[in-house]
Each structure stands twice: as structure tokens, then as C-alpha cells.
Design an enzyme around this catalytic site. Structure first.
Site, PDB file in Angstrom:
ATOM      1  N   SER A 113      68.069  14.782  22.735  1.00 25.46           N
ATOM      2  CA  SER A 113      69.009  15.064  23.839  1.00 25.46           C
ATOM      3  C   SER A 113      68.335  15.313  25.183  1.00 25.46           C
ATOM      4  CB  SER A 113      69.881  16.272  23.505  1.00 25.46           C
ATOM      5  OG  SER A 113      70.838  15.920  22.544  1.00 25.46           O
ATOM      6  N   LYS A 116      69.024  12.906  27.825  1.00 27.38           N
ATOM      7  CA  LYS A 116      70.300  12.941  28.559  1.00 27.38           C
ATOM      8  C   LYS A 116      70.117  13.372  30.025  1.00 27.38           C
ATOM      9  CE  LYS A 116      72.714  14.045  24.221  1.00 27.38           C
ATOM     10  NZ  LYS A 116      73.356  15.114  23.429  1.00 27.38           N
ATOM     11  N   TYR A 240      72.703   4.461  23.222  1.00 25.41           N
ATOM     12  CA  TYR A 240      72.591   5.923  23.098  1.00 25.41           C
ATOM     13  C   TYR A 240      71.577   6.305  21.999  1.00 25.41           C
ATOM     14  CZ  TYR A 240      73.847  10.685  21.784  1.00 25.41           C
ATOM     15  OH  TYR A 240      73.786  12.020  21.453  1.00 25.41           O
ATOM     16  N   TYR A 292      73.841  23.853  25.137  1.00 22.58           N
ATOM     17  CA  TYR A 292      75.140  23.894  24.433  1.00 22.58           C
ATOM     18  C   TYR A 292      75.661  25.331  24.382  1.00 22.58           C
ATOM     19  CZ  TYR A 292      72.810  19.619  23.440  1.00 22.58           C
ATOM     20  OH  TYR A 292      72.113  18.465  23.604  1.00 22.58           O
ATOM     21  N   VAL A 310      67.308  17.924  19.512  1.00 20.97           N
ATOM     22  CA  VAL A 310      67.184  18.298  18.093  1.00 20.97           C
ATOM     23  C   VAL A 310      65.838  17.898  17.487  1.00 20.97           C
ATOM     24  CG1 VAL A 310      69.587  18.509  17.339  1.00 20.97           C
ATOM     25  CG2 VAL A 310      68.503  16.258  17.376  1.00 20.97           C
TER      26      VAL A 310
HETATM   27  O1  DON Z   1      73.384  12.361  18.936  1.00 20.73           O
HETATM   28  C1  DON Z   1      72.707  13.197  18.356  1.00 20.73           C
HETATM   29  O2  DON Z   1      73.213  13.983  17.553  1.00 20.73           O
HETATM   30  C2  DON Z   1      71.231  13.257  18.651  1.00 20.73           C
HETATM   31  N1  DON Z   1      70.727  11.943  18.956  1.00 20.73           N
HETATM   32  C3  DON Z   1      70.963  14.139  19.832  1.00 20.73           C
HETATM   33  C4  DON Z   1      71.475  15.548  19.638  1.00 20.73           C
HETATM   34  C5  DON Z   1      70.609  16.574  20.243  1.00 20.73           C
HETATM   35  O3  DON Z   1      69.447  16.367  20.502  1.00 20.73           O
HETATM   36  C6  DON Z   1      71.204  17.913  20.406  1.00 20.73           C
HETATM   37  N2  DON Z   1      70.213  18.835  20.959  1.00 20.73           N
HETATM   38  N3  DON Z   1      69.857  19.888  20.770  1.00 20.73           N
END
Ligand code: DON
Length: 358
Positions: A113, A116, A240, A292, A310
């Protein structure tokens, strides 16, 4: 120090009175000398000395590598479950390009993420404030992959950092282009920012997420039903998943974030990436939404704009000071790096870099 102290006196007494005291407070002045001799510190905690970053980074890295409480690695993307939770890396890059780094600071990890932040930057460059028709700017108070708010809010995600919001942002960048072209643009943007052509997409991570990304598919289809997503859902999700799978080391990531620490300009290359106003606003979104439903806690403990992923990485921005990247794969309940946050809290404590004060 003395001029800052003086401004407190201006506040208290009014500038007409304090003006008369100016000469006494300058560094050669009588009172200034007296205070220095007696070693008095102002209550604001200001210090004349710069933090010893090398020592701070060394101590934090040693402490974090030794800790047993490492959180839990993400398993919903199977490829990420294979990452060793013992990793810890930290890198700080300052305005002159000095790098203070420790632990596994040169090992590439999945930025997830954190990507982003960079897609948001690209989308704002592409469509400006029209982006805010597709996505909001408020913290969600929900998990990063939550779907609950979307129905109430007619398919417009709360912010660009929750999954739904980031998918909507990716869709904006994709419009008028092919997926491969768009992905190439995102990757090249990161390589340009970090001044490093070796940054790559981890195809195994991308494929792993594509195979298991049912929630993201649900979010994208749901937004499509409201007309928020313009392109074929498969195309948008493909881009994405791949930008989330970009792999970078802490050093590369800290370099890539520099423009956000220095008013939109990369001080090492001299390139003006975005306006100072836009950098300020992206930092505001990172502070309020970057972790978040853990964003309040991160602001309280660290006090810097930050974006987690993540994969266990966090990019933190110390405005006017440095860009910082930390990586520890184990996550807390909110999906943010457990030791990454603790390491940044320590760093903010020792440097006094919190934007809210020392
Ligand atoms: O879309 C997802 O769930 C992952 N590619 C990215 C989520 C993420 O990194 C949330 N961060 N803490």
C-alpha cells in the site's frame, strides 16, 4: 534558540515591550551568555545540537532486531506469508543526501500500500482536483479492505489509501491508456524519484495477489456498479495488483519519498516533482489516513505523515528534515508494521521530529 525563545516572550508581553529586550537575547547578549553558562534549557525542549542520527539508527536497529514481539506476517497474499519476520531495516535520507541506515536496509521488500502514495501523486498530476470526484479525503475508521462504507457513500471510497480508494485512483491513471503502459509509467515514476533503475515488480507477489484478491475484486465491481470505475475491472485490478507488488529496499523507498519532505522538490536531483501545496496536502492525507484505523494511534505516537503497507514497510515524512523508510514484516491488528511503528516512535522521540513538537 534565542530568537524562538523571544517569540514566546512576544506572545506573552506583546511585541512593543519585547522589542526593547532584543539586544539582550542575541547570542552575544548578556542574558544569552548567562543562560548558556548556566545550562538552562527552554521549556519547549529546543536544543542547539542536531540529533546524532547514526547513533540513533544504530541503537534502534539493534533494539528491533533483538525483540521477540514481531507481530504477524500477512497471509491473505500467500506469497507474503513466506517472508521471514526476523527482518528489520531502517533508512533515513536527509536534504544533503546523507543516508543513515541499519539492519536489512538494502533488502527489497513488497511495498504494497505504500505504492498508493505514488499513484495518488500521479493521479493528481493527471487530473488535478477532478480526482476528488472519484475518491474522498476523510479517514475511514475501518480496515483497509472494508466494503461497508461503500454502499452508504454510493460507491465513492473514503480516501485514496484504503483499498477501494486506491483502486479508484489506479483507474483514473489507467483511463485513456493500456494497462501495461500505465504500469510502466508507475514503475518508471518510482525509479525516477529514487534515481534508481533497478526497482522492479515482484511478479510472484503480483500473481499471488491476483489469484486470491477476491475482496478487491468485490470492491472494484461494487464501485463499477456506481460508475466510479471507468475501465474494465480486470484491467484496473491488474494494474493495482502489480503496483502493490513493486519491491524496494528501505534506502530506495526513503529516497523516493524525499520530494514529500522538501516541498515537492527532490533536493538531491533538484527536480521539482509537484508543487509545495500538493506535497503539503499529500502529507496531510498520509497523516490522517495512511494507517487506516490505526492512523490516530500513529499520529499520537509518531507524529509524522506516514504510509504503511502489508509487506511491513512504512514510509514516514519528516517535513524539512528527512525521508524515512522502515521495514519489519510482522503486522499489528490494523495491518500496519508492528515494529516499524515502534521504531518510528523511538526515532521521533530521539530526534524531536514529530510535527506536533518535540
Ligand atoms: O490490496 C491489498 O490488500 C494489498 N495489495 C495492499 C494492502 C495494504 O498494503 C494495506 N496496508 N497496510
Amino acid at each position: 534558540m534565542y530568537s524562538s525563545a523571544l517569540s514566546l516572550i512576544y506572545d506573552a508581553l506583546g511585541s512593543w515591550c519585547a522589542k526593547a529586550l532584543d539586544p539582550l537575547f542575541d547570542s552575544a547578549g548578556i542574558l544569552g551568555g548567562w543562560w548558556r553558562q548556566h545550562g538552562l534549557q527552554w521549556e519547549t525542549g529546543m536544543s542547539e545540537t542536531e540529533p546524532d542520527l547514526a547513533a540513533i539508527v544504530r541503537d534502534i536497529a539493534a533494539d528491533m532486531l533483538a525483540r521477540k514481539d514481531r507481530g504477524t506476517v500477512a497471509t491473505y497474499i500467500p506469497e507474503l506469508a513466506n517472508v521471514d519476520p526476523q527482518h528489520f531495516g531502517l533508512a533515513i535520507v536527509d536534504v544533503e543526501g546523507n543516508v543513515h541506515a541499519g539492519g536489512d536496509c538494502a533488502v527489497p521488500f513488497s511495498i504494497q500500500s505504500i505504492s498508493k502514495v505514488f499513484t495518488l501523486t500521479l493521479a493528481l498530476g493527471r487530473v488535478g482536483d477532478r480526482l476528488w470526484r472519484h475518491v474522498g479525503r476523510e479517514p475511514s475508521g475501518n480496515r483497509f479492505n472494508s466494503i461497508v462504507q461503500l454502499e452508504h457513500e454510493l460507491g465513492v471510497p473514503r480516501n485514496p489509501f484504503i483499498n477501494a480508494g486506491a483502486i479508484a485512483v489506479t483507474d483514473v491513471i489507467l483511463s485513456g491508456r493500456q494497462p501495461r503502459e500505465t504500469l510502466g509509467e508507475i514503475l518508471r515514476f518510482l525509479q525516477f524519484l529514487a534515481d534508481d533503475p533497478t526497482i522492479f515488480i515482484d511478479q510472484d507477489v503480483a500473481a499471488s495477489e491476483k489469484r486470491t484478491g477476491f475482496r478487491n475484486a468485490a470492491l472494484a465491481n461494487y464501485m463499477k456498479s456506481f460508475g466510479v470505475i471507468e475501465n474494465p475491472v480486470d484491467y484496473t485490478l491488474g494494474v493495482y495488483f502489480h503496483h502493490c507488488a513493486i519491491a524496494m529496499s528501505c534506502e530506495q523507498l526513503a529516497r523516493a519519498g524525499l520530494f514529500l519532505s522538501f516541498n515537492g522538490v527532490n533536493p538531491l536531483t533538484g527536480f521539482s516533482v509537484i508543487s509545495a501545496e500538493r506535497a503539503r496536502r499529500i502529507n496531510a492525507l498520509m497523516l490522517t489516513c495512511g494507517h487506516y484505523d490505526g492512523s490516530g494511534e500513529f499520529a499520537y505516537r509518531v507524529g509524522l505523515p506516514g504510509k504503511s503497507g502489508v509487506g511491513g514497510g512504512i514510509l514516514a515524512i519528516a517535513p524539512g528534515k528527512a525521508s524515512i523508510a522502515v521495514w519489519s514484516p510482522g503486522l499489528d491488528e490494523a495491518g500496519n508494521s508492528h515494529l516499524g511503528r515502534i521504531a518510528l516512535e523511538e526515532l521521533a522521540r530521539h530526534t524531536g521530529w514529530s510535527i506536533f513538537g518535540p
